[in-house]
Design a protein around this motif. Structure first.
Motif, PDB file in Angstrom:
ATOM      1  N   ALA A 115      53.854  44.471  23.604  1.00 55.26           N
ATOM      2  CA  ALA A 115      54.000  44.630  24.991  1.00 55.26           C
ATOM      3  C   ALA A 115      55.393  45.481  25.162  1.00 55.26           C
ATOM      4  O   ALA A 115      56.354  45.462  24.368  1.00 55.26           O
ATOM      5  CB  ALA A 115      54.351  43.089  25.798  1.00 55.26           C
ATOM      6  N   PHE A 116      55.314  46.410  25.753  1.00 54.73           N
ATOM      7  CA  PHE A 116      56.543  47.295  26.284  1.00 54.73           C
ATOM      8  C   PHE A 116      57.265  46.935  27.587  1.00 54.73           C
ATOM      9  O   PHE A 116      56.521  46.961  28.474  1.00 54.73           O
ATOM     10  CB  PHE A 116      56.135  48.756  26.318  1.00 54.73           C
ATOM     11  N   LEU A 117      58.566  46.844  27.446  1.00 56.46           N
ATOM     12  CA  LEU A 117      59.171  46.156  28.868  1.00 56.46           C
ATOM     13  C   LEU A 117      60.246  47.163  29.014  1.00 56.46           C
ATOM     14  O   LEU A 117      61.348  47.217  28.167  1.00 56.46           O
ATOM     15  CB  LEU A 117      59.729  44.987  28.623  1.00 56.46           C
ATOM     16  N   ASP A 118      60.080  48.263  29.985  1.00 57.22           N
ATOM     17  CA  ASP A 118      61.217  49.165  30.382  1.00 57.22           C
ATOM     18  C   ASP A 118      61.561  49.420  31.640  1.00 57.22           C
ATOM     19  O   ASP A 118      61.116  50.062  32.412  1.00 57.22           O
ATOM     20  CB  ASP A 118      60.752  50.661  29.657  1.00 57.22           C
ATOM     21  N   PRO A 119      61.842  48.016  32.116  1.00 58.00           N
ATOM     22  CA  PRO A 119      62.211  48.151  33.812  1.00 58.00           C
ATOM     23  C   PRO A 119      63.355  48.837  34.066  1.00 58.00           C
ATOM     24  O   PRO A 119      63.973  49.415  33.437  1.00 58.00           O
ATOM     25  CB  PRO A 119      62.327  46.665  33.932  1.00 58.00           C
ATOM     26  N   PRO A 120      63.789  49.110  35.415  1.00 57.97           N
ATOM     27  CA  PRO A 120      65.003  49.499  35.997  1.00 57.97           C
ATOM     28  C   PRO A 120      65.951  48.482  35.315  1.00 57.97           C
ATOM     29  O   PRO A 120      65.938  47.410  35.408  1.00 57.97           O
ATOM     30  CB  PRO A 120      64.888  49.215  37.362  1.00 57.97           C
ATOM     31  N   TYR A 121      67.069  49.444  34.870  1.00 56.98           N
ATOM     32  CA  TYR A 121      68.035  48.408  33.908  1.00 56.98           C
ATOM     33  C   TYR A 121      68.439  47.194  34.806  1.00 56.98           C
ATOM     34  O   TYR A 121      68.758  45.974  34.220  1.00 56.98           O
ATOM     35  CB  TYR A 121      69.181  49.254  33.822  1.00 56.98           C
ATOM     36  N   ALA A 122      68.728  47.584  36.099  1.00 54.26           N
ATOM     37  CA  ALA A 122      69.534  46.321  36.875  1.00 54.26           C
ATOM     38  C   ALA A 122      68.443  45.192  36.905  1.00 54.26           C
ATOM     39  O   ALA A 122      69.085  43.810  37.069  1.00 54.26           O
ATOM     40  CB  ALA A 122      69.593  46.879  38.134  1.00 54.26           C
ATOM     41  N   LEU A 123      67.224  45.294  36.598  1.00 55.20           N
ATOM     42  CA  LEU A 123      66.345  44.247  36.613  1.00 55.20           C
ATOM     43  C   LEU A 123      66.574  42.954  35.646  1.00 55.20           C
ATOM     44  O   LEU A 123      66.260  41.991  35.928  1.00 55.20           O
ATOM     45  CB  LEU A 123      64.864  44.580  36.855  1.00 55.20           C
ATOM     46  N   TRP A 124      67.017  43.567  34.561  1.00 62.52           N
ATOM     47  CA  TRP A 124      67.251  42.690  33.558  1.00 62.52           C
ATOM     48  C   TRP A 124      68.489  41.631  33.943  1.00 62.52           C
ATOM     49  O   TRP A 124      68.366  40.581  33.414  1.00 62.52           O
ATOM     50  CB  TRP A 124      67.891  43.672  32.145  1.00 62.52           C
ATOM     51  N   HIS A 125      69.364  42.110  34.868  1.00 65.88           N
ATOM     52  CA  HIS A 125      70.565  41.163  35.196  1.00 65.88           C
ATOM     53  C   HIS A 125      69.775  40.209  36.445  1.00 65.88           C
ATOM     54  O   HIS A 125      70.492  39.289  36.683  1.00 65.88           O
ATOM     55  CB  HIS A 125      71.668  41.861  35.967  1.00 65.88           C
ATOM     56  N   ARG A 126      68.783  40.272  36.854  1.00 68.94           N
ATOM     57  CA  ARG A 126      68.237  39.499  38.262  1.00 68.94           C
ATOM     58  C   ARG A 126      66.962  38.764  37.768  1.00 68.94           C
ATOM     59  O   ARG A 126      66.567  37.650  38.472  1.00 68.94           O
ATOM     60  CB  ARG A 126      67.796  40.509  39.363  1.00 68.94           C
ATOM     61  N   ALA A 127      66.191  39.124  36.617  1.00 71.96           N
ATOM     62  CA  ALA A 127      64.982  38.333  36.525  1.00 71.96           C
ATOM     63  C   ALA A 127      64.912  38.123  34.920  1.00 71.96           C
ATOM     64  O   ALA A 127      65.427  38.748  34.135  1.00 71.96           O
ATOM     65  CB  ALA A 127      63.907  39.302  36.755  1.00 71.96           C
ATOM     66  N   PRO A 128      64.474  36.813  34.421  1.00 72.27           N
ATOM     67  CA  PRO A 128      64.209  36.524  33.072  1.00 72.27           C
ATOM     68  C   PRO A 128      63.042  37.037  32.510  1.00 72.27           C
ATOM     69  O   PRO A 128      61.827  36.034  32.481  1.00 72.27           O
ATOM     70  CB  PRO A 128      64.394  34.899  33.225  1.00 72.27           C
ATOM     71  N   LEU A 129      62.895  38.080  32.281  1.00 69.68           N
ATOM     72  CA  LEU A 129      61.731  38.920  31.930  1.00 69.68           C
ATOM     73  C   LEU A 129      60.901  38.426  30.709  1.00 69.68           C
ATOM     74  O   LEU A 129      59.748  38.162  30.786  1.00 69.68           O
ATOM     75  CB  LEU A 129      61.998  40.416  32.020  1.00 69.68           C
ATOM     76  N   LEU A 130      61.725  37.951  29.681  1.00 72.05           N
ATOM     77  CA  LEU A 130      60.938  37.428  28.750  1.00 72.05           C
ATOM     78  C   LEU A 130      60.370  36.204  28.860  1.00 72.05           C
ATOM     79  O   LEU A 130      59.035  35.929  28.506  1.00 72.05           O
ATOM     80  CB  LEU A 130      61.968  37.185  27.291  1.00 72.05           C
ATOM     81  N   ASP A 131      61.279  35.272  29.647  1.00 70.69           N
ATOM     82  CA  ASP A 131      60.615  34.022  30.051  1.00 70.69           C
ATOM     83  C   ASP A 131      59.165  34.019  30.848  1.00 70.69           C
ATOM     84  O   ASP A 131      58.292  33.350  30.604  1.00 70.69           O
ATOM     85  CB  ASP A 131      61.591  33.167  30.760  1.00 70.69           C
ATOM     86  N   GLN A 132      59.328  35.077  31.720  1.00 67.93           N
ATOM     87  CA  GLN A 132      58.231  35.239  32.561  1.00 67.93           C
ATOM     88  C   GLN A 132      56.887  35.756  31.854  1.00 67.93           C
ATOM     89  O   GLN A 132      55.879  35.388  32.337  1.00 67.93           O
ATOM     90  CB  GLN A 132      58.613  36.243  33.649  1.00 67.93           C
ATOM     91  N   LEU A 133      57.498  36.538  30.918  1.00 69.09           N
ATOM     92  CA  LEU A 133      56.222  37.236  29.932  1.00 69.09           C
ATOM     93  C   LEU A 133      55.575  36.000  29.423  1.00 69.09           C
ATOM     94  O   LEU A 133      54.419  35.622  29.325  1.00 69.09           O
ATOM     95  CB  LEU A 133      56.776  38.219  29.201  1.00 69.09           C
ATOM     96  N   SER A 134      56.435  35.175  28.608  1.00 69.51           N
ATOM     97  CA  SER A 134      55.860  33.993  27.903  1.00 69.51           C
ATOM     98  C   SER A 134      55.225  32.844  28.778  1.00 69.51           C
ATOM     99  O   SER A 134      54.224  32.422  28.628  1.00 69.51           O
ATOM    100  CB  SER A 134      56.755  33.188  27.044  1.00 69.51           C
ATOM    101  N   ASP A 135      55.593  32.626  30.074  1.00 71.62           N
ATOM    102  CA  ASP A 135      55.253  31.765  30.853  1.00 71.62           C
ATOM    103  C   ASP A 135      53.742  31.991  31.277  1.00 71.62           C
ATOM    104  O   ASP A 135      53.023  31.292  31.552  1.00 71.62           O
ATOM    105  CB  ASP A 135      56.060  31.534  32.080  1.00 71.62           C
ATOM    106  N   ALA A 136      53.395  33.323  31.506  1.00 66.38           N
ATOM    107  CA  ALA A 136      52.149  34.002  31.666  1.00 66.38           C
ATOM    108  C   ALA A 136      51.175  33.602  30.808  1.00 66.38           C
ATOM    109  O   ALA A 136      49.928  33.549  30.809  1.00 66.38           O
ATOM    110  CB  ALA A 136      52.190  35.318  32.169  1.00 66.38           C
ATOM    111  N   SER A 137      51.504  33.035  29.555  1.00 66.44           N
ATOM    112  CA  SER A 137      50.562  32.587  28.454  1.00 66.44           C
ATOM    113  C   SER A 137      49.444  33.916  28.255  1.00 66.44           C
ATOM    114  O   SER A 137      48.393  33.845  27.781  1.00 66.44           O
ATOM    115  CB  SER A 137      49.874  31.533  28.823  1.00 66.44           C
ATOM    116  N   ILE A 138      50.203  34.934  28.011  1.00 59.03           N
ATOM    117  CA  ILE A 138      49.314  35.988  27.706  1.00 59.03           C
ATOM    118  C   ILE A 138      49.566  36.870  26.404  1.00 59.03           C
ATOM    119  O   ILE A 138      48.684  37.673  25.923  1.00 59.03           O
ATOM    120  CB  ILE A 138      49.558  37.250  28.601  1.00 59.03           C
ATOM    121  N   LEU A 139      50.701  36.250  25.638  1.00 56.78           N
ATOM    122  CA  LEU A 139      51.208  37.019  24.502  1.00 56.78           C
ATOM    123  C   LEU A 139      50.389  36.297  23.230  1.00 56.78           C
ATOM    124  O   LEU A 139      50.344  34.894  23.175  1.00 56.78           O
ATOM    125  CB  LEU A 139      52.458  36.986  24.255  1.00 56.78           C
TER     126      LEU A 139
END
Length: 197
Positions: A115-139
């Motif tokens: 998985a490649f995660l390259d969001p707008p940099y500001a999104l890292w300060h607002r969203a727990p992207l790694l948790d959201q990815l693992s919560d989706a149970s797709i990895l």
């Protein structure tokens, strides 16, 4: 922009117009793939916040069997790049918000190897992207997750991920993780950190 290695080496890509996207620099892309491959023997990729699709296309060129590209705005650019490089049969392009895409991936029982995660940099300060990815149970267990962010961002930490490498390239920080399933810990004693100017 160009494809650096693999079957599509040297082919050029078009970037979305305007300044709302931030294409990954070739030197950062080259460093990224040297750390996670550099080549693959099949597997499913996910290019989240795909922009031009450059990371996922590089993955296809280096051997990923298929990549799902997700971006809320640039679907037509990604499709154009895939068509130009004759690899559209190895890709799905979803023009939608990343949270809707994660829900769809979960619903369709897709399993991701890289998985490649390259969001707008500001999104890292607002969203727990790694948790959201693992919560989706797709990895898949042992999946590789690559995250690109601004160098001023604290390194994201989340349960179930092992941080393998952390590198700086100018204003960009690159973090490479291994997904360890449901493990209730964050491993950081194997970090290989380096600063590159």
């Amino acid at each position: 922009m160009r494809v650096i290695a693999g079957t599509k080496r040297g082919r050029t890509l078009i970037a979305p117009k305007g300044d709302e996207t931030r294409p990954t620099l070739n030197r950062v892309k080259e460093a990224l793939f040297s750390r996670i491959g550099p080549y693959f023997d099949g597997g499913m990729g996910l290019d989240l916040f795909a922009g031009s699709g450059a990371l996922g296309i590089e993955g296809i060129s280096r051997g990923l069997e298929k990549v799902i590209f997700v971006d809320a705005r640039t679907g037509s650019v990604i499709r154009d790049n895939l068509a130009r490089l004759d690899c559209d049969s190895q890709a799905d392009v979803w023009t939608m918000d990343y949270l809707r895409a994660l829900h769809r991936l979960t619903r369709e029982c897709v399993k991701i190897d890289v998985a490649f995660l390259d969001p707008p940099y500001a999104l890292w300060h607002r969203a727990p992207l790694l948790d959201q990815l693992s919560d989706a149970s797709i990895l898949r267990e042992e999946a590789t997750v690559v995250a690109e962010m601004g160098r001023d961002k604290d390194t994201p930490m989340a349960h179930g991920y092992e941080l393998l490498r952390e590198s700086l390239y100018g204003e960009t920080k690159l973090c490479v993780y291994r997904y360890c399933g449901t493990a209730d810990f964050f491993v950081e004693d194997t970090i290989d950190s380096q600063l590159e100017r």
